[in-house]
Write a protein that holds these residues in place. Sequence first.
Motif, mmCIF file in Angstrom:
data_model
loop_
_atom_site.group_PDB
_atom_site.id
_atom_site.type_symbol
_atom_site.label_atom_id
_atom_site.label_comp_id
_atom_site.label_asym_id
_atom_site.label_seq_id
_atom_site.Cartn_x
_atom_site.Cartn_y
_atom_site.Cartn_z
ATOM 1 N N ILE A 85 1.036 -1.049 -0.093
ATOM 2 C CA ILE A 85 -0.179 0.153 0.177
ATOM 3 C C ILE A 85 0.832 1.368 -0.020
ATOM 4 C CG2 ILE A 85 -1.582 1.384 1.368
ATOM 5 C CD1 ILE A 85 -2.851 -1.402 2.291
ATOM 6 N N SER A 86 2.029 1.258 0.749
ATOM 7 C CA SER A 86 2.894 2.405 0.952
ATOM 8 C C SER A 86 3.624 2.489 -0.541
ATOM 9 C CB SER A 86 3.742 2.281 2.099
ATOM 10 O OG SER A 86 3.342 2.063 3.084
ATOM 11 N N TRP A 87 4.061 1.327 -1.010
ATOM 12 C CA TRP A 87 4.734 1.603 -2.164
ATOM 13 C C TRP A 87 3.976 2.159 -3.574
ATOM 14 C CZ3 TRP A 87 6.456 -3.207 -5.756
ATOM 15 C CH2 TRP A 87 7.396 -2.663 -6.707
ATOM 16 N N MET A 88 2.602 1.524 -3.379
ATOM 17 C CA MET A 88 1.689 2.043 -4.469
ATOM 18 C C MET A 88 1.334 3.428 -4.418
ATOM 19 S SD MET A 88 1.626 -0.287 -6.512
ATOM 20 C CE MET A 88 0.331 0.584 -7.474
ATOM 21 N N TYR A 108 1.504 8.702 -6.462
ATOM 22 C CA TYR A 108 1.763 10.177 -6.446
ATOM 23 C C TYR A 108 2.719 10.797 -6.973
ATOM 24 C CZ TYR A 108 1.350 14.422 -3.685
ATOM 25 O OH TYR A 108 1.210 15.886 -3.556
ATOM 26 N N LEU A 109 3.959 10.064 -6.998
ATOM 27 C CA LEU A 109 5.064 10.589 -7.563
ATOM 28 C C LEU A 109 4.963 11.109 -9.034
ATOM 29 C CD1 LEU A 109 7.920 11.183 -7.101
ATOM 30 C CD2 LEU A 109 8.531 8.954 -7.952
ATOM 31 N N PRO A 110 4.260 10.235 -9.942
ATOM 32 C CA PRO A 110 4.204 10.892 -11.358
ATOM 33 C C PRO A 110 3.142 12.107 -11.307
ATOM 34 C CG PRO A 110 3.954 8.531 -11.367
ATOM 35 C CD PRO A 110 4.211 9.097 -9.994
ATOM 36 N N ARG A 111 2.253 12.092 -10.363
ATOM 37 C CA ARG A 111 1.244 13.412 -10.505
ATOM 38 C C ARG A 111 2.246 14.575 -10.173
ATOM 39 N NH1 ARG A 111 -2.563 15.074 -12.867
ATOM 40 N NH2 ARG A 111 -3.035 12.880 -13.053
ATOM 41 N N ILE A 112 3.084 14.340 -9.123
ATOM 42 C CA ILE A 112 3.815 15.592 -8.876
ATOM 43 C C ILE A 112 4.723 15.963 -10.082
ATOM 44 C CG2 ILE A 112 5.692 16.493 -7.343
ATOM 45 C CD1 ILE A 112 5.007 14.420 -5.180
ATOM 46 N N LYS A 119 10.920 19.477 -6.222
ATOM 47 C CA LYS A 119 12.037 18.768 -5.952
ATOM 48 C C LYS A 119 12.166 18.076 -4.629
ATOM 49 C CE LYS A 119 14.837 21.176 -9.291
ATOM 50 N NZ LYS A 119 15.974 22.158 -9.611
ATOM 51 N N ILE A 120 11.990 18.869 -3.478
ATOM 52 C CA ILE A 120 12.039 18.470 -2.266
ATOM 53 C C ILE A 120 11.007 17.095 -2.003
ATOM 54 C CG2 ILE A 120 11.724 18.817 0.070
ATOM 55 C CD1 ILE A 120 12.955 21.652 -0.512
ATOM 56 N N MET A 121 9.712 17.669 -2.702
ATOM 57 C CA MET A 121 8.741 16.676 -2.275
ATOM 58 C C MET A 121 8.864 15.237 -3.070
ATOM 59 S SD MET A 121 5.535 19.162 -3.082
ATOM 60 C CE MET A 121 4.290 18.098 -3.167
ATOM 61 N N GLU A 122 9.607 15.442 -4.281
ATOM 62 C CA GLU A 122 9.835 14.044 -5.211
ATOM 63 C C GLU A 122 10.774 13.437 -4.302
ATOM 64 O OE1 GLU A 122 8.756 16.585 -9.170
ATOM 65 O OE2 GLU A 122 10.862 16.317 -8.557
ATOM 66 N N ARG A 123 11.908 13.875 -4.000
ATOM 67 C CA ARG A 123 13.094 13.349 -3.412
ATOM 68 C C ARG A 123 12.737 12.548 -2.147
ATOM 69 N NH1 ARG A 123 16.304 17.253 -2.305
ATOM 70 N NH2 ARG A 123 15.786 17.230 -0.140
ATOM 71 N N ARG A 124 11.952 13.372 -1.317
ATOM 72 C CA ARG A 124 11.314 12.451 0.043
ATOM 73 C C ARG A 124 10.443 11.526 -0.164
ATOM 74 N NH1 ARG A 124 10.919 18.116 3.789
ATOM 75 N NH2 ARG A 124 13.159 18.403 4.054
ATOM 76 N N LEU A 125 9.499 11.511 -1.183
ATOM 77 C CA LEU A 125 8.630 10.541 -1.595
ATOM 78 C C LEU A 125 9.142 9.439 -1.855
ATOM 79 C CD1 LEU A 125 5.598 9.618 -1.754
ATOM 80 C CD2 LEU A 125 5.475 10.712 -4.067
ATOM 81 N N ILE A 129 9.555 6.956 1.443
ATOM 82 C CA ILE A 129 8.563 6.151 1.177
ATOM 83 C C ILE A 129 8.295 4.913 0.288
ATOM 84 C CG2 ILE A 129 6.015 6.293 0.882
ATOM 85 C CD1 ILE A 129 5.977 9.025 2.063
ATOM 86 N N CYS A 130 8.502 5.515 -1.032
ATOM 87 C CA CYS A 130 8.464 4.401 -2.200
ATOM 88 C C CYS A 130 9.575 3.267 -2.072
ATOM 89 C CB CYS A 130 8.638 5.156 -3.499
ATOM 90 S SG CYS A 130 7.242 5.877 -4.059
ATOM 91 N N THR A 131 11.035 3.866 -1.934
ATOM 92 C CA THR A 131 11.934 2.846 -2.076
ATOM 93 C C THR A 131 11.872 1.811 -0.903
ATOM 94 O OG1 THR A 131 13.221 4.360 -3.359
ATOM 95 C CG2 THR A 131 14.421 2.544 -2.338
ATOM 96 N N PRO A 132 11.974 2.313 0.676
ATOM 97 C CA PRO A 132 12.072 1.344 1.465
ATOM 98 C C PRO A 132 10.795 0.432 1.356
ATOM 99 C CG PRO A 132 12.447 3.530 2.352
ATOM 100 C CD PRO A 132 11.801 3.671 0.840
ATOM 101 N N ALA A 133 9.481 0.855 1.012
ATOM 102 C CA ALA A 133 8.206 0.356 0.935
ATOM 103 C C ALA A 133 8.444 -0.776 -0.131
ATOM 104 C CB ALA A 133 7.198 1.062 0.523
#
Length: 138
Positions: free
Chosen positions: A15-18, A23-27, A45-51, A55-59
Amino acid sequence: MIFNIIKVIHIVSVISWMAGLLYLPRIFVYHANPKITAETSNTFKIMERRLYRYICTPAAYAAWITGLVLAYYISFEIWLLLKILFVSILTIYHFICGKWLANFATNNNLHSEKFYRFANEIPTAILIIVIILVVFKP
């Protein structure tokens, strides 16, 4: 008991990965707008990097690890092999998003808003296929 704990971790990870991959491509859609200011671009850039990083990669790693552990406990049937195939495609998409993120970070975006709108649909389609495979086990 341990099987159910791993299954819960797997579901939360997926769920977290999805959520991140949806959301990332929406940004990126908004970030690709040529009319945004430098300040807005830096915020994206900050939002994308943090997400992506937090979130994405660890998930994604957690989803893969727990998914492989769960696969060990069940037999390898065709539906599971197909699921692994589609999750592999989703993983490739994940790393492509990382490349797009890197391009935005260096102000070298190569794609339009329309491109990212289309790209935003890819994880949804894969998610639907994977859910069908898991539920119906064809």
